[in-house]
Design an enzyme around this catalytic site. Structure first.
Site, short mmCIF file in Angstrom:
data_model
loop_
_atom_site.label_atom_id
_atom_site.label_comp_id
_atom_site.label_asym_id
_atom_site.label_seq_id
_atom_site.Cartn_x
_atom_site.Cartn_y
_atom_site.Cartn_z
CE1 TYR A 33 0.17 1.88 4.33
CE2 TYR A 33 1.04 -0.36 4.44
CZ TYR A 33 0.90 0.91 4.99
OH TYR A 33 1.50 1.20 6.20
NE ARG A 52 6.85 4.21 0.41
CZ ARG A 52 6.57 4.94 1.49
NH1 ARG A 52 7.48 5.14 2.43
NH2 ARG A 52 5.38 5.50 1.63
NE ARG A 100 -6.18 -19.53 4.58
CZ ARG A 100 -5.22 -20.24 5.20
NH1 ARG A 100 -5.02 -21.50 4.87
NH2 ARG A 100 -4.47 -19.69 6.14
CE LYS A 147 3.22 3.04 3.15
NZ LYS A 147 3.66 3.24 4.56
CD GLU A 179 10.33 1.50 10.52
OE1 GLU A 179 10.36 2.47 9.73
OE2 GLU A 179 10.18 0.33 10.13
CG LEU A 204 8.36 2.57 4.95
CD1 LEU A 204 8.10 1.41 4.00
CD2 LEU A 204 7.05 3.20 5.40
#
Length: 284
Positions: A33, A52, A100, A147, A179, A204
């Site tokens: 995301y 990114r 799945r 991310k 972070e 990140l």
């Protein structure tokens, strides 16, 4: 709320927005995301977020159903339909729906959803008074540079901080701060150095982080990329966090120890002013 959201090619009222129960983003957090800030109805550093996004997609062997021009057009359409002038656009790309199985499907149609969030970014109460953080063990996976949507670890630690009466948590691994739960961590030393963790798979690669470094160096400030400990942070002159939604937000207390006089410091305030001015000037 009555937002219009984007779901796999359609703009829909949020009450009508649905994805498959077999979407791997839902079942496995097999998704990445991006969150792009919006100021004055314009996108902040959208090219950086696209770059990114492609880095994250490549790391997970994911594709997106829209090219860059299409992604930008979709963002602008959401701004228009929701009359958003300040806040953010959240975009998520998943591997799509498949029965799945832990193994990636041989083929699947990637999923793409996006929505807006109205939020006061400039006149932020937390920026005015600063936040208090506590330190927690870094319990996340080893590829924090990607991310992904697997954010349970950060969510759990954010709640640990809330229950402790703090605003957020800083992760610590092998004695050093990595972070925050949803932001990059910074300190300002007594001799004026602005310090943040160097880039690696441990953190990140923040878009706001990169922008703040650029603006600080252009203003003649000294930036150091290196690890630091909680003890060093507690002895620092100032501290702050950066993210797409927090911009530059002061940290005034770490593990119960106030920094300076316990109020946002002058360097952090200056960095926030620089970031907002430059972001407004460069937003598109």
């Amino acid at each position: 709320m009555n937002r219009i959201v984007y779901v796999n090619g359609d703009y829909l009222p949020e009450a009508d927005a649905k994805i498959s129960v077999f979407d791997r983003g839902f079942l496995f957090a097999d998704a990445v995301y991006e969150v792009t800030s919006v100021l004055d109805g314009r996108l902040v550093d959208f090219p950086g977020h696209l770059a990114r996004l492609h880095r994250s997609l490549g790391a997970l062997e994911l594709t997106t159903p829209l090219d860059d021009a299409g992604l930008e057009e979709m963002h602008r359409e959401l701004l228009k339909r929701n009359r958003l002038t300040e806040g953010a656009v959240y975009m998520q790309v998943t591997r799509g729906a498949a029965d799945r199985d832990f193994a990636y499907p041989a083929s699947s149609e990637p999923g793409l959803v996006a929505f807006t969030q109205a939020k006061a970014l400039i006149e932020s109460p937390t920026a005015a008074k600063g936040i208090r953080v506590i330190s927690v063990q870094d319990i996340r996976w080893a590829r924090r540079d990607i991310k992904t949507t697997q954010l349970l670890g950060p969510s759990m630690c954010k709640m640990i901080a809330k229950k402790a009466g703090a605003d957020d948590a800083w992760f610590v691994e092998e004695g050093f701060v990595t972070e925050g739960t949803s932001n990059n961590a910074w300190i300002i030393t007594a001799d004026g150095a602005i310090v943040t963790r160097n880039l690696s798979a441990a953190i990140l690669h923040g878009i706001t982080r990169a922008a703040v470094m650029t603006y600080a160096e252009a203003a003649g400030m000294r930036v150091e990329e290196r690890p630091f400990t909680i003890a060093e942070a507690q002895g620092a002159a100032e501290a702050f966090i950066t993210s797409a939604s927090a911009f530059v937000t002061p940290v005034v207390e770490i593990d119960g120890v106030p920094l300076g006089d316990g109020a946002p410091g002058p360097v952090t305030k200056r960095l926030r002013e620089l970031y907002i001015a430059e972001s407004r000037a460069r937003a598109s």
